[in-house]
Write an enzyme that holds these catalytic residues in place. Structure first.
Site, PDB file in Angstrom:
ATOM      1  N   HIS A  16       0.867  -1.207  -0.105  1.00 33.27           N
ATOM      2  CA  HIS A  16       0.029  -0.090   0.060  1.00 33.27           C
ATOM      3  C   HIS A  16       0.821   1.254   0.189  1.00 33.27           C
ATOM      4  O   HIS A  16       0.658   2.037  -0.648  1.00 33.27           O
ATOM      5  CB  HIS A  16      -1.159   0.054   1.354  1.00 33.27           C
ATOM      6  CG  HIS A  16      -2.028  -1.016   1.326  1.00 33.27           C
ATOM      7  ND1 HIS A  16      -1.978  -1.924   2.220  1.00 33.27           N
ATOM      8  CD2 HIS A  16      -3.077  -1.119   0.481  1.00 33.27           C
ATOM      9  CE1 HIS A  16      -3.186  -2.883   2.137  1.00 33.27           C
ATOM     10  NE2 HIS A  16      -3.748  -2.262   0.921  1.00 33.27           N
ATOM     11  N   GLN A  40     -19.476  -5.766   0.447  1.00 31.67           N
ATOM     12  CA  GLN A  40     -18.642  -6.807  -0.419  1.00 31.67           C
ATOM     13  C   GLN A  40     -18.261  -7.851   0.086  1.00 31.67           C
ATOM     14  O   GLN A  40     -17.567  -8.602  -0.637  1.00 31.67           O
ATOM     15  CB  GLN A  40     -17.612  -5.840  -1.284  1.00 31.67           C
ATOM     16  CG  GLN A  40     -16.470  -5.589  -0.440  1.00 31.67           C
ATOM     17  CD  GLN A  40     -15.644  -4.489  -1.064  1.00 31.67           C
ATOM     18  OE1 GLN A  40     -15.914  -3.466  -1.086  1.00 31.67           O
ATOM     19  NE2 GLN A  40     -14.309  -5.147  -1.312  1.00 31.67           N
ATOM     20  N   LYS A 129      -3.514  -6.888  -8.068  1.00 33.46           N
ATOM     21  CA  LYS A 129      -3.728  -8.083  -7.769  1.00 33.46           C
ATOM     22  C   LYS A 129      -5.399  -8.368  -7.509  1.00 33.46           C
ATOM     23  O   LYS A 129      -5.494  -9.699  -7.626  1.00 33.46           O
ATOM     24  CB  LYS A 129      -3.254  -7.948  -6.167  1.00 33.46           C
ATOM     25  CG  LYS A 129      -3.358  -9.283  -5.325  1.00 33.46           C
ATOM     26  CD  LYS A 129      -3.006  -9.484  -4.018  1.00 33.46           C
ATOM     27  CE  LYS A 129      -3.627  -8.578  -3.241  1.00 33.46           C
ATOM     28  NZ  LYS A 129      -5.053  -9.368  -2.819  1.00 33.46           N
ATOM     29  N   GLN A 133     -11.437  -7.071 -10.055  1.00 35.16           N
ATOM     30  CA  GLN A 133     -12.207  -5.870  -9.480  1.00 35.16           C
ATOM     31  C   GLN A 133     -11.663  -4.574 -10.331  1.00 35.16           C
ATOM     32  O   GLN A 133     -12.534  -3.738 -10.547  1.00 35.16           O
ATOM     33  CB  GLN A 133     -11.595  -5.749  -7.995  1.00 35.16           C
ATOM     34  CG  GLN A 133     -11.988  -4.282  -7.364  1.00 35.16           C
ATOM     35  CD  GLN A 133     -11.580  -4.261  -5.863  1.00 35.16           C
ATOM     36  OE1 GLN A 133     -12.109  -4.838  -5.024  1.00 35.16           O
ATOM     37  NE2 GLN A 133     -10.387  -3.658  -5.806  1.00 35.16           N
TER      38      GLN A 133
END
Length: 263
Positions: A16, A40, A129, A133
């Protein structure tokens, strides 16, 4: 003033942080959201166990630079009168994560659109990754004609090849070693893709994976845009995998058919 935005669910790790550093190359103003989105998660146990480390996350971001942290509550994100959008994602949600986590991408689309409305970024950063999405979010931005540039970054990995993930914190040291089979399988598949069809590579990759200790949920080779399973090779063909290491669900993916492979 341009704004770069990096949406996260917190439990920040060095992957991140690397993306936040990258965000500053796009704009001087960087917003990082930290929000564990309940809509989700189709598994309430998974939602309950998802790591939450807000204080440590904020301290970590302070060391990167002048980052604006947006950490809303559920009621702030979904106030009374909130209207969900029902975007027809077609095949994009009919495979892989969509199959095993029904309703997941409806939650993703709604939370990301809501975050975009609040932050109003010029650039939104996502890691590769979560490839499916990322594909869904790109589709949403095009379908809703949102004035946002989606920036995709390569997966940050540990030295072992294991994809950096907040969920890795729930793995024991032994499980981290066992989880290396995911990256090893992807590398094996990449080598095999030079000589075999997508179907043959998939079969051989599954055989290789099953030598390890993880429980495979899916392993598939898909078109990078439509996410349809491939019969013939196309440029950018992607192997996507999901597996359980103990109680921890891990996902990963890799490009198999790039220009270098073809050459």
């Amino acid at each position: 003033l341009k704004v770069s935005f990096f949406p996260t669910m917190g439990a920040l790790h060095h992957g991140h942080v690397a993306l936040v550093h990258e965000a500053f190359s796009y704009s001087d103003l960087v917003v990082v959201s930290i929000f564990v989105n309940p809509t989700q998660f189709n598994n309430q146990e998974d939602l309950k166990n998802y790591p939450r480390t807000l204080v440590a996350d904020i301290e970590r971001l302070k060391k990167v630079g002048n980052v604006i942290v947006f950490a809303p509550s559920v009621s702030e994100m979904y106030p009374d009168g909130f209207e969900e959008i029902n975007l027809d994602l077609g095949q994009l949600e009919a495979t892989m994560e969509g199959t095993f986590r029904p309703g997941h991408f409806k939650g993703v689309v709604n939370v990301v659109k809501r975050l975009f409305e609040i932050v109003r970024p010029d650039y939104a950063l996502f890691g590769l990754k979560d490839y499916q999405q990322l594909t869904v979010i790109k589709f949403m931005v095009r379908a809703l004609n949102l004035p946002i540039q989606i920036v995709a970054f390569e997966t940050i990995r540990e030295k072992s090849g294991l994809a950096s993930s907040s969920r890795n914190g729930n793995l024991s040291e032994v499980e981290k070693i066992q989880a290396e089979i995911i990256y090893q399988t992807m590398m094996t598949a990449r080598d095999l893709s030079i000589s075999y069809s997508p179907k043959e590579v998939r079969e051989k990759a599954i055989q290789f994976f099953n030598r390890g200790h993880l429980k495979l949920e899916y392993l598939t080779i898909v078109d990078p845009i439509t996410l349809n399973e491939l019969e013939e090779w196309v440029l950018g063909a992607r192997l996507c995998i999901a597996a359980y290491c103990g109680q921890v669900r891990l996902i990963d993916n890799i490009e198999l058919m790039d220009l270098e492979t073809i050459a």
